[in-house]
Design an enzyme around this catalytic site. Structure first.
Site, PDB file in Angstrom:
ATOM      1  CG  PHE A  67      -1.934   1.232   1.137  1.00 21.01           C
ATOM      2  CD1 PHE A  67      -3.259   0.607   0.677  1.00 21.01           C
ATOM      3  CD2 PHE A  67      -1.919   2.165   1.595  1.00 21.01           C
ATOM      4  CE1 PHE A  67      -4.323   1.522   0.491  1.00 21.01           C
ATOM      5  CE2 PHE A  67      -2.904   3.144   1.782  1.00 21.01           C
ATOM      6  CZ  PHE A  67      -4.048   2.948   1.103  1.00 21.01           C
ATOM      7  CG  ASP A  68       3.720   4.158   2.709  1.00 19.61           C
ATOM      8  OD1 ASP A  68       4.192   4.742   1.485  1.00 19.61           O
ATOM      9  OD2 ASP A  68       3.963   4.655   3.756  1.00 19.61           O
ATOM     10  CE  LYS A  69       3.402  -1.137  -5.082  1.00 19.74           C
ATOM     11  NZ  LYS A  69       3.778  -2.835  -4.715  1.00 19.74           N
ATOM     12  CG  ASN A 114      -0.566  -6.357  -7.242  1.00 20.90           C
ATOM     13  OD1 ASN A 114       0.559  -6.182  -7.776  1.00 20.90           O
ATOM     14  ND2 ASN A 114      -0.983  -7.376  -6.259  1.00 20.90           N
ATOM     15  CG  MET A 116       1.423  -2.979  -8.123  1.00 22.75           C
ATOM     16  SD  MET A 116       0.568  -2.087  -9.344  1.00 22.75           S
ATOM     17  CE  MET A 116       1.275  -0.306  -8.844  1.00 22.75           C
ATOM     18  CG  PHE A 118       8.960  -6.242  -5.750  1.00 23.83           C
ATOM     19  CD1 PHE A 118       7.707  -6.534  -5.033  1.00 23.83           C
ATOM     20  CD2 PHE A 118      10.050  -7.206  -5.573  1.00 23.83           C
ATOM     21  CE1 PHE A 118       7.411  -7.738  -4.192  1.00 23.83           C
ATOM     22  CE2 PHE A 118       9.633  -8.427  -4.933  1.00 23.83           C
ATOM     23  CZ  PHE A 118       8.565  -8.575  -4.079  1.00 23.83           C
ATOM     24  CG  ASN A 145       7.565  -6.884   2.370  1.00 21.18           C
ATOM     25  OD1 ASN A 145       8.017  -7.097   1.265  1.00 21.18           O
ATOM     26  ND2 ASN A 145       6.475  -7.639   2.929  1.00 21.18           N
ATOM     27  CB  SER A 181       5.654 -10.737  -4.948  1.00 25.47           C
ATOM     28  OG  SER A 181       4.884 -10.144  -5.970  1.00 25.47           O
ATOM     29  CG  ASN A 183       2.719  -9.505  -9.433  1.00 19.57           C
ATOM     30  OD1 ASN A 183       2.177 -10.225 -10.263  1.00 19.57           O
ATOM     31  ND2 ASN A 183       2.358  -8.871  -8.501  1.00 19.57           N
ATOM     32  CB  THR A 184       9.964 -10.516  -8.781  1.00 21.20           C
ATOM     33  OG1 THR A 184       9.144  -9.237  -8.346  1.00 21.20           O
ATOM     34  CG2 THR A 184      11.302 -10.619  -8.971  1.00 21.20           C
ATOM     35  CE  LYS A 215       2.645 -10.504   2.504  1.00 25.16           C
ATOM     36  NZ  LYS A 215       2.083  -9.043   2.461  1.00 25.16           N
ATOM     37  CG  ASN A 244       2.491 -11.674  -1.126  1.00 23.46           C
ATOM     38  OD1 ASN A 244       1.668 -10.963  -1.664  1.00 23.46           O
ATOM     39  ND2 ASN A 244       3.826 -11.600  -1.034  1.00 23.46           N
ATOM     40  N   GLY A 269      -8.068  -9.662  -1.600  1.00 23.63           N
ATOM     41  CA  GLY A 269      -9.361  -9.179  -1.375  1.00 23.63           C
ATOM     42  C   GLY A 269     -10.055 -10.462  -0.886  1.00 23.63           C
ATOM     43  CB  THR A 320      -7.970  -5.700  -1.151  1.00 24.32           C
ATOM     44  OG1 THR A 320      -6.624  -5.960  -1.821  1.00 24.32           O
ATOM     45  CG2 THR A 320      -8.947  -5.443  -2.443  1.00 24.32           C
TER      46      THR A 320
END
Length: 341
Positions: A67-69, A114, A116, A118, A145, A181, A183-184, A215, A244, A269, A320
């Site tokens: 949320f707060d990258k 998402n 995103m 990272f 994180n 994650s 996404n990497t 995590k 995650n 979510g 979410t």
């Protein structure tokens, strides 16, 4: 008013752009004298305090990583009533993340997809912001994180994580190794016990006295979850965050075309609720009572938080739900939790 705003305005905006607009409001909420006024209405009741990781958490409910990258909303999120904020995921090297669009709403499921990747300004920039944030007397507990830089080969991941840990652990209330994650490329493969053990050991040594957690993904099978839980204890970690986002897409209410158009990425979510709760119970059964377990995934209401606490969570995180509940989300949950005690 927020549900009306969401239906009539926010759903018409690109999700990532809407998130950035929301971030502006959150940052304003953290600036004095606005923050003092906001806290009068949002501060958690004193009996919600939780002692964990050697820290005092004003509430068991906090904000999950993602949320707060870039460490820009800590004061604002604390003013809004969140007991802790986990910033990041931060990588040693700055990186733009995946191409846009990369954030998609599944409104029928109260979910988000998402990919995103990272996107963040890197560990050095995060360290500078954390130094400033730590000077605030009203900040929440701040977790950091960390993840693998995309350009770094998987075989060099440990060195990359250690580099981030050395810069960020001294400035964090707790540190989290993110190996989950989707996404990497190659990241989730680091969850294999034979690979994860040396990585966690090296980061633990680099983190020094800062509590270290790992995590994990909800897509591990039950045996893998418990193996990693036992490894975390054996490696001297302070806790686990479960879970995650998921790559699973079954059981969704959104039409198939909408889901297909969103494409690959991590689903978060409401659809994650059942599996996240199962993983929480598996982890809790495999670790000592004093071992910290933070539950995330599918948390939206105070009843969800109560369920996770009853299932053995030490703390609970959401992300979410902010999209669907708005800036008073933490206030709603904290007040409901206080009434239920």
């Amino acid at each position: 008013m927020y549900p009306l705003l969401f239906r009539t305005v926010l759903t018409r905006l690109d999700p990532e752009f809407a998130h950035h607009l929301g971030a502006l409001v959150i940052r304003v909420a953290g600036v004095e004298p606005v923050a003092s006024v906001v806290r009068r209405f949002t501060s958690p009741a004193s009996d919600l305090r939780v002692r964990a990781l050697g820290l005092d958490f004003p509430s068991p409910f906090g904000v999950a990583a993602g949320f707060d990258k870039n460490v820009t909303m800590g004061r604002g999120l604390g003013a809004l009533g969140f007991g802790h904020v986990e910033v990041g995921t931060v990588t040693a090297l700055p990186q733009p993340g995946n191409p846009k669009p990369r954030l998609f709403r599944l409104v029928a499921d109260r979910a988000v997809i998402n990919r995103m990747g990272f996107n963040n300004d890197g560990a050095a920039a995060a360290a500078a912001k954390l130094r400033r944030l730590r000077r605030s007397r009203t900040r929440p507990v701040i977790g950091v994180n960390i993840g693998k830089s995309r350009v770094v080969a998987v075989e060099d991941a440990t060195t990359d994580y250690v580099r981030s840990a050395k810069m960020l652990a001294p400035l964090a209330d707790y540190l989290v190794v993110n190996v989950s994650s989707p996404n990497t490329p190659g990241l989730r493969g680091l969850q294999a016990v034979e690979t994860l053990r040396p990585l966690l050991t090296a980061v633990r040594d680099a983190a020094g006295d800062t509590p270290l957690l790992v995590k994990i993904a909800p897509d591990l099978d039950d045996a893998e979850v418990q193996d990693i839980a036992r490894l975390a204890v054996d490696a001297g970690l302070s806790g686990i965050i479960a879970t995650n986002t998921t790559i699973e897409r079954s059981g969704l209410h959104s039409d198939a075309a909408t889901v297909e158009a969103a494409g690959t990425g991590g689903l978060s979510g409401a659809p994650l609720k059942a599996r996240a709760t199962e993983v929480l119970r598996l982890v809790r059964a495999a670790v000592p009572a004093e071992f910290v377990v933070i539950s995330a995934g599918g948390v939206e209401t105070a009843d969800d938080v109560r369920e996770r606490l009853a299932a053995g969570a030490t703390l609970v995180q959401g992300y979410t739900g902010f999209l669907y509940r708005g800036p008073l989300w933490a206030r709603q949950i904290n007040r409901a939790l206080a009434r239920g005690r």
